[in-house]
Design an enzyme around this catalytic site. Structure first.
Site: not given
Lengths: 281, 313
Positions: B69, B72, B129, B264
């Protein structure tokens, strides 16, 4: 420049209490590592656990192109490394991160280590020696088995003051007690360096704050990548000129930070910021 | 032997793209690998303004996976255009930018800022997201909002528009179709799976945000299934994402119909992953007597379908 390499275990020495000394061949780390820098390393290629682990670099041998780590097998990642057989394969990138800054001229380096937090200080005392300086190490742990890297320091003529919570070696109690005792004796100017559990580093930062001494701490949050892309290892840092703390990567902007710029859990502002505001106000 | 693919009119020298949020802005890896090895890079998600992101701890390992978490954290689109794009220009790789917004208008605004900058190959639209309170998954979990965001970005730019789909929905094919109808040029599939790890001693979530997004090899079968469903539902290209760390993994996505694949979490584990996967792809093509990676795309023989169906009769 850091380099990513497949490495092989060159030597392994098992110590008491799940501690181990591991030596790998990695020319860039061996040549370029400075005290306080680290590697991200993982045994083998298994997907479980997925991530590499950060470890401070304990020692380097540029001629043999090797570096050594001192670690304790505490979880799956460190255990897989500790269990590597000679020649065993690992993936390693390094050297990474910001190293310790040497103390200013005339200031004595007082290093405070907790358990495996001793690792970066062996390189540091060698750097200090090359610069014609010296330092003093305060080495704490729960018991004597947590204080296994002592001889390399005494062999270099560095005074090492042990402290154990159970009294099995040296001062009985917290490592900050002999540090404070030494500072009470009125030595010359000093710079504090800390690497170990968060509570210990925060205690050292408090000692520095009370006595008006500069301090550097080597923070150790969970890291994902080690190169500043996952943003998982951020810590709250606030420089004197910043009204708000910023999340900064411990891997690229640390792991070594000026203790006065760290916003510790539960605090609203860093010491450096509070001081700056007082001066202005 | 050709590894080149084409996504929404953009030619990639190979089908491997670094996934958003796992490769920073690209420049962080400059010293560690040759960025020109990559078919493309997707930047960390960008809003108009810089963002702080979530409190810590932000990451926790899970069996063969990573729950994060991050929220962003980023420098904002204008700083990216000013400071990062010029540095990326020296590499022969396609630069995609992951576009975020708290509102539909902000997505369009970020898209306009990037559309005016040289060196952007396309926009990936972050409607998935799971770690932000506004935007993100809240848009990507609602077909009407998905349509609205994609259509708004479509109007704001002529660059290729590539929504990144959320796996946290019952029917990913529906969302792929909504994106196609709204004017998307391709879709990325999938973002992370919503997860929760509990510290049983403290009886609290291990992540400060509470829940997080799960990535890594742990999610790959789910991701391959969803990419397969999306690829069957739309004509626009699907870019597969989820737990790729080997040529085998990448091939699974290509075979179920993806034209390209993002890598990723493996970037964190192994910065050298691209060279290894590319060598593995060439080896596979060679063993199967193929000279073009596109020949593999969509060749899944699924039980009960196509030639297999006849043999069952």
């Amino acid at each position: 420049m850091p380099a990513n390499r497949d490495v092989a275990l060159v030597a392994r020495e098992v110590l008491e209490g799940a501690y181990v000394l591991l030596t790998f061949r990695h020319p860039e780390v061996a040549r370029e590592a400075r005290a306080g820098q680290f590697v991200m390393i993982k045994a083998g290629t298994s997907a479980d656990p997925p991530l590499r682990r950060p470890f401070s670099i304990l020692a380097v041998d540029p001629e043999r192109e090797t570096f050594s780590l001192f670690l304790k097998a505490v979880g799956a990642g460190s255990r897989a490394l500790a269990d590597l057989p000679p020649g065993g394969a690992a993936q390693c990138v390094g050297p990474l991160g910001r190293p310790f800054e040497p103390p200013s001229d005339g200031s004595e380096a007082l290093m405070v280590a907790g358990g495996y937090g001793i690792a970066p200080f062996l390189l540091f005392v060698r750097e200090l020696r090359r610069a014609g300086r010296t330092g003093r190490v305060f080495y704490g742990g729960r018991t004597v088995a947590d204080l296994q890297v002592r001889e390399p320091f005494t062999a270099l003529g560095v005074s090492l003051v042990p402290a154990t919570e159970d009294g099995s070696l040296g001062h009985r109690g917290r490592v900050t007690a002999p540090l404070e005792e030494y500072l009470d004796g009125g030595p010359g100017p000093a710079t504090l360096y800390a690497c170990g559990p968060d509570a210990m580093m925060r205690a050292v930062a408090r000692v520095a704050e009370r006595r008006g001494l500069p301090a550097q701490v080597s923070l150790d949050p969970w890291m994902g990548c080690g190169v500043g892309t996952c943003l998982g290892c951020v810590v709250r840092i606030q420089r004197p000129d910043e009204p708000q703390a910023k999340y900064r990567c411990a891997c690229t902007e640390g792991p070594v930070f000026d203790a006065a710029t760290v916003v510790w859990p539960g605090e609203a502002a860093s010491l450096a910021r509070r001081r700056a505001v007082e001066v202005k106000g | 032997m050709s590894l080149a693919v084409e996504i929404a009119g953009v030619r990639l020298k190979n089908p491997l793209i670094a996934a958003s949020g796992t490769f920073g802005y690209g420049v962080e890896y400059e010293g560690l690998l040759d960025l020109s090895l990559l078919g493309g890079i997707v930047s960390k998600g960008l809003y108009m303004e810089p963002r702080d992101g979530c409190p810590t701890p932000r990451i926790v390992e899970t069996p063969s996976g990573l729950l994060n978490a991050i929220g962003l954290q980023g420098v904002g689109a204008p700083a990216f255009v000013r400071d990062v794009l010029p540095r990326l220009a020296r590499y022969d790789t396609a630069v995609f930018v992951n576009v975020c917004g708290d509102t539909v208008e902000e997505y369009a605004e970020v898209a306009r800022v990037l559309a005016g900058a040289p060196g952007v190959a396309g926009l990936e639209i972050n409607i998935s997201c799971p770690n932000v309170k506004k935007g993100g998954m809240a848009f990507g979990g609602d077909p009407r909002m998905t349509h609205e965001v994609v259509a708004a970005v479509r109007k704001a730019t002529r660059l290729p528009v590539i929504p990144k789909l959320s796996p946290n929905v019952a029917d990913v094919a529906l969302f792929a179709r909504v994106c196609e109808e709204a004017g998307a040029d391709a879709v990325s599939c999938i973002n992370t799976l919503l997860g929760l790890v509990v510290d049983v001693e403290a009886r609290r979530p291990k992540l400060a945000f509470g829940t997080g997004g799960l990535s890594g090899p742990a999610i790959r079968p789910v991701a391959v299934r969803m990419a397969w469903q999306a690829a069957r539902a739309v004509k626009i290209p699907v870019i597969g994402i989820g737990g790729v760390s080997s040529a085998q993994d990448a091939l699974e996505f290509l075979i179920v119909g993806c034209r390209a694949v993002q890598i990723g979490t493996a970037n964190f584990v192994e910065p050298g992953v691209y060279a290894r996967v590319l060598a593995g792809l060439e080896d596979y093509l060679g063993r199967h007597g193929l000279d073009d990676v596109n020949a593999v795309v969509g060749t899944l023989r699924f039980p009960g379908e196509g030639a297999e169906a006849g043999s069952e009769g």
